[in-house]
Structure formats: C-alpha cells, structure tokens
Scaffold this active site. Structure first.
Site, PDB file in Angstrom:
ATOM      1  N   LYS A 181       4.160   5.591   2.452  1.00  0.00           N
ATOM      2  CA  LYS A 181       4.851   5.858   1.194  1.00  0.00           C
ATOM      3  C   LYS A 181       4.338   7.194   0.677  1.00  0.00           C
ATOM      4  O   LYS A 181       3.178   7.308   0.268  1.00  0.00           O
ATOM      5  CB  LYS A 181       4.596   4.739   0.187  1.00  0.00           C
ATOM      6  CG  LYS A 181       5.403   4.878  -1.099  1.00  0.00           C
ATOM      7  CD  LYS A 181       5.214   3.662  -2.002  1.00  0.00           C
ATOM      8  CE  LYS A 181       6.044   3.785  -3.269  1.00  0.00           C
ATOM      9  NZ  LYS A 181       5.884   2.597  -4.150  1.00  0.00           N
ATOM     10  N   ASP A 198       8.459  -7.719 -10.098  1.00  0.00           N
ATOM     11  CA  ASP A 198       9.761  -7.185  -9.715  1.00  0.00           C
ATOM     12  C   ASP A 198      10.288  -7.889  -8.463  1.00  0.00           C
ATOM     13  O   ASP A 198      10.533  -7.260  -7.429  1.00  0.00           O
ATOM     14  CB  ASP A 198       9.639  -5.676  -9.455  1.00  0.00           C
ATOM     15  CG  ASP A 198      11.004  -4.987  -9.387  1.00  0.00           C
ATOM     16  OD1 ASP A 198      11.970  -5.566  -9.904  1.00  0.00           O
ATOM     17  OD2 ASP A 198      11.081  -3.879  -8.823  1.00  0.00           O
TER      18      ASP A 198
END
Length: 547
Positions: free
Chosen positions: A139, A282
C-alpha cells in the site's frame, strides 16, 4: 480569514458550491444573513464533494460514519462515495518505494506488479513477491498527497470558523467536529497507525469467545518494511464476500455454508464491539473477503472505533431495550451516553422514543431492522439537542454495514436468532464476569467482610448517639432565596417592635412629664418613632409586598 485569502483552491471551492446551488453557503460567502444553516439535499452534497476532489470524497466517507450528526438519508447517500481515482504512474510510485526501503528494491522484492489492484485518493495497492517468496500487498501513498491534504485541511477549518459564528455552529460545536475530521484525515497519512490497528485486531480476534479463531484472518504486517508512506502486509487471495461462489465450495451445502458465514460475521463483530472494545469500523462488502480456503478475511483496518467498558454495558442494555420496545429505558440510556450536562426534558425524550418504537409494536422481531432503530435513536437525540460521543456514530455505522451485508449475503438470515444467544451471554458476563467461580468467591469475601464489619459499625453509631457526639451535615440547595426572605421579615418585625416601643415610651413619659426636659424627651421620641415608622411604610410599599 477564509475570504481574504484568494488562492486558486479557495476560488475553486466557492465556484463548486455556487454551481451546485447550496443556497446557505452562497449567503454565507456573500455576507448575507445565514443564521440558520441548511445542508444541501443529500445528492447535491455528494456532487459537491465529488467535484471538490479525492480529499473531499474522503471527508464525505468520514461524514458517512456520523449518523449522530446527519440523518439517515445523508448517511445512505454518502456511503456510496467511492474514492477510485486514476492510478499514479508506476515510475512515480517506484521512486517513492525506493525512498522508503532501507535496502535496494531489487534485493527486497523478486517481482512487483506495476499495475495496481486498487487506487484510492490516499494510496494505491500493488501485488509483490518478497525475496523469500512470500506474497505481499504494497500500500503506497500517493506522492504529494500530504501537501494537498494540509491545504484542504486549512480550508475546512476556515469554513468551520465561519459556520461557528452561527447559533447552529455553537450548538453543535462545529469547530470541534472539524478538528476531529482533520485529525482523521491526518491519521490516514500515517500507515504505521493502520499497521498497529491491524496487529491489535489480529491479536484480539485470535481469542474467539463465540467462534473458531481459525475461521477468521487478518493480514500479517511486515514491520521491517513498513513506514509512514509504505505499508507491506500479507497478501490474501480471495474475492469480496458478496461475490463468493459457494456452489463450487468442495461440495458443501451452499445454504448451510452461507448461514455459517453469516453467524461468523455477527460473532466476530459482536466480540469486537461488546467485549474487546476495539472494532473494525468499516465492514462494507469490499473489506470483507472470502478466501479460497473458505475463511473470511478483514481488510483495510485504517478506520477503527473504541468503546470503554461503561459504554459497552450501556449499549448492551440499549439492545435489550430495543428488543423490549422500552422507550423510557432508551431515554435513560441515551442520557447516560451523553457527553454534555445541558438540561434535557426527560419526559419529552421518552415520548419521542415511545412514538418511534410504537411503529414496531406489531412487527415480528425477525423483521426488525436494528440498525435503522439505532439511527432513529440518534436522530431523536439530535432533535433534543443531546450531544453523544463521536464513537456512537462509528458504532451505529458499523452495525448498519454489518446488518446490510448480512441481509444481502443471506436474505434468509434471522437477525434476532443470531444475536439472542450473544446478548444473553453478554449479560451473563456482565453479572458474573469471565470467571464465574472467581466472581462468586469475590462476592463471598465481600459478604464476609460486610458481616464482620457491620456489628462494629452499628456499635459505633449507637455509642455516638448515646454520647451526643453524632452530627448531621445537611446541604440543601435552593434555600438561599427563602433564607433572605425570612431574614427580611425578621428585620422588619424587629423594626416594627422598636417603633412601637418608642411610641409607647414617649406616651408614658408625656403623661407624667412635670418638667420641660421630660416634655422635650417625649417629643423627640415621638418624632423619631414617626420618622422610623414612615420609612418602614415606604420601604414596604417600594418592595411591592404590601399584600
């Protein structure tokens, strides 16, 4: 300050706001009367955020986690925001990766796929293979995004300063909310935080209270390669849970498999919410993966929430109050959650909850949408000017996402049957603790201590009563005005007695006055009594308390 700076970004924001027809902000920016803020319709707000760019899309996603501030229509609209943006060219990404690594790129990775598997407003993800052959996900933060976020944060705070001057801004403490959002945006820039959250979540879920820990996976973090701008973690091979093909799963019954996975989702998130107090905030379908080996993986742990033990207990009781459709209990629990001491009408709050829950009186528990009720509870609290902690928004949004995924993945799910044994166990845990024997022994010791101390305490109390050394210290509120009234009445009574005494003394002296001196004394006393009596009458008339 916001309007005096004429940087291009500010002009762009003003143009987007005016172009999309936000009347309130138009009045605010042009110096008009804007004391009563009005949000644009949900679709217009979404368009404004999309037009402002990726950072504001991220802000909209953060707003979607705050049902304590926005109504369900806004939450639903903002939840559809996606921060998919064109990927950064590989040449720029490669430069950043080389800057973050301690060793040469070629010695660290065998291969890196230059085509990202996902690209967002903050970062993009690439698949790679370490030198030892392990598959990892990289990432990588978008080059220059930190400067962009810093600039946009300043603009957000400037807008908050403007809105804070209104009654609306002061009621909802807009500056504090803006500060909270800006901190969340800044936290997105530090990947070591996300790495820490991921590690903590993996450790917590390794101890399953209601499930087999082997059935859940959270990616392992490679800390020797992770920096603030580069996150290196275990590659998890799978698909989003709603795309899972269970019909080809080794001949297993797809219906039973779907039911088992639904139960697993509820159990792992209930443990996070009501036991660990640290939860993935989330759980949308893209962050819940079905791996090829049949396990479920939690991805993207950058957004997490925390609940302290007291809040966990209140929320557990709130679930029971919802099941019982008890509006009065919901009102009491809401006030216990409130983070402000402003006066609230309890009777009005109870009536609002009773009116809301009355819609569900003839609805089967299996058909009740618990997340919708929680949203309505937050809406009622907002209407009654009750400010709840910000983690209540994350809590409600997490439950809503979880329930939405569960009903989409398994339409036959019986939500009440899923959570009933968990709630029962939670109450048992609150009453007895994790170790019932230890709790029982502790209670027995407390009872023994109380039984040994009580006779001695009673003996001391009787000794003090009989020896007249017992003192009572009472503090009664609201008696100051009553005390002043009594003091004034006593003073006037004393004054009246004094005037009467002077008159009687003067009368006695005048009847027996045989000399000029006694007559003079009598006249002086009469004059003094008359003046004092006249002053007393005037003071009574001026106080308005003659009757």
């Amino acid at each position: 300050m916001f309007l005096t700076q004429t940087v291009p970004r500010q002009r762009e924001i003003i143009e987007v706001v005016l172009r999309n027809g936000w009347d309130y902000m138009r009045r605010l920016l042009t110096g008009g009367n804007a004391d009563e803020p009005q949000l644009p319709p949900p679709a217009v707000l979404k368009n404004i955020l999309v037009n402002l760019g990726p950072v504001y899309v991220k802000l909209g996603q953060l707003l979607s986690t705050r049902p304590d501030l926005l109504s369900a229509a806004y939450i639903e609209e903002l939840s559809t925001l996606q921060d998919e943006v064109p990927p950064v060219p590989w040449t720029d990404i490669e430069i950043l990766i080389r800057q973050q690594l301690k060793r040469p790129l070629e010695e660290t990775f065998i291969t890196i796929n230059p085509v990202p598997v996902a690209a967002g407003s903050i970062a993009q993800t690439h698949r790679a293979t370490l030198a030892d052959g392990r598959e990892v996900a990289l990432k990588v933060q978008r080059p220059g995004i930190d400067a962009t976020i810093t600039q946009d944060i300043a603009l957000i705070q400037g807008i908050a300063d403007l809105v804070a001057r209104t009654e609306f801004g002061q009621t909802y403490d807009i500056k504090a909310i803006a500060e909270e959002f800006t901190k969340a945006l800044e936290a997105e820039l530090d990947f070591t935080r996300e790495a820490g959250y991921t590690d903590q979540l993996r450790r917590n879920l390794a101890q399953g209270r209601w499930y087999d820990p082997q059935e859940i996976v959270v990616a392992e973090i490679y800390w020797n390669l992770t920096t603030q701008k580069l996150l290196v973690m275990q590659w998890l091979d799978g698909v989003p849970i709603l795309s899972a093909d269970l019909n080809s799963d080794n001949g297993k019954d797809p219906i039973a498999k779907r039911q088992a996975m639904t139960s697993l989702l509820f159990r792992i998130f209930f443990q996070q919410l009501y036991i660990d107090g640290f939860f993935h905030a989330d759980p949308h379908p893209g962050n819940l993966f079905y791996l090829r080996d049949g396990r479920i993986a939690l991805l993207d742990c950058g957004m997490v929430g925390r609940l302290d033990p007291r809040t966990q207990q209140i929320l557990t009781e709130m679930l029971l109050a919802i099941v019982d459709l008890d509006g009065g209990r919901c009102a009491q629990l809401t006030l216990q959650l409130a983070d402000s001491r402003q006066p609230v009408s309890l009777s009005r709050l109870e009536n609002d909850y009773d009116r809301m829950l009355r819609k569900y009186y003839n609805v089967s528990l299996t058909d009740i949408n618990f997340s919708q009720i929680i949203y309505e509870i937050l809406q009622i609290a907002r209407n009654n000017k009750i400010r709840l902690p910000s983690n209540m928004g994350l809590y409600a949004k997490t439950l809503a996402n979880l329930e939405g995924v569960a009903r989409t993945f398994n339409p036959e799910v019986n939500l009440f049957e899923e959570i009933k044994p968990l709630i029962t166990d939670l109450f048992r845990r609150q009453l007895l603790g994790d170790n019932p024997v230890r709790s029982l022994l502790r209670t027995a010791l407390d009872i023994k201590s109380l039984s040994l101390q009580s006779p001695r305490q009673i003996e001391l109390l009787l000794d003090r009563v009989t020896s007249e050394t017992l003192q009572w210290n009472l503090s009664l509120r609201g008696l100051d005005s009553f005390r002043l009234t009594m003091e004034n009445a006593a003073n006037r009574l004393s004054f009246s007695i004094l005037v009467g005494s002077l008159i009687m003394g003067a009368a006695i002296i005048s009847t027996k006055a045989t000399t000029t001196q006694l007559s003079l004394v009598s006249n002086i006393l009469f004059a003094a009594a008359s003046l004092l009596g006249l002053w007393l009458i005037i003071s009574i008339l001026r106080s308005g308390r003659l009757r």
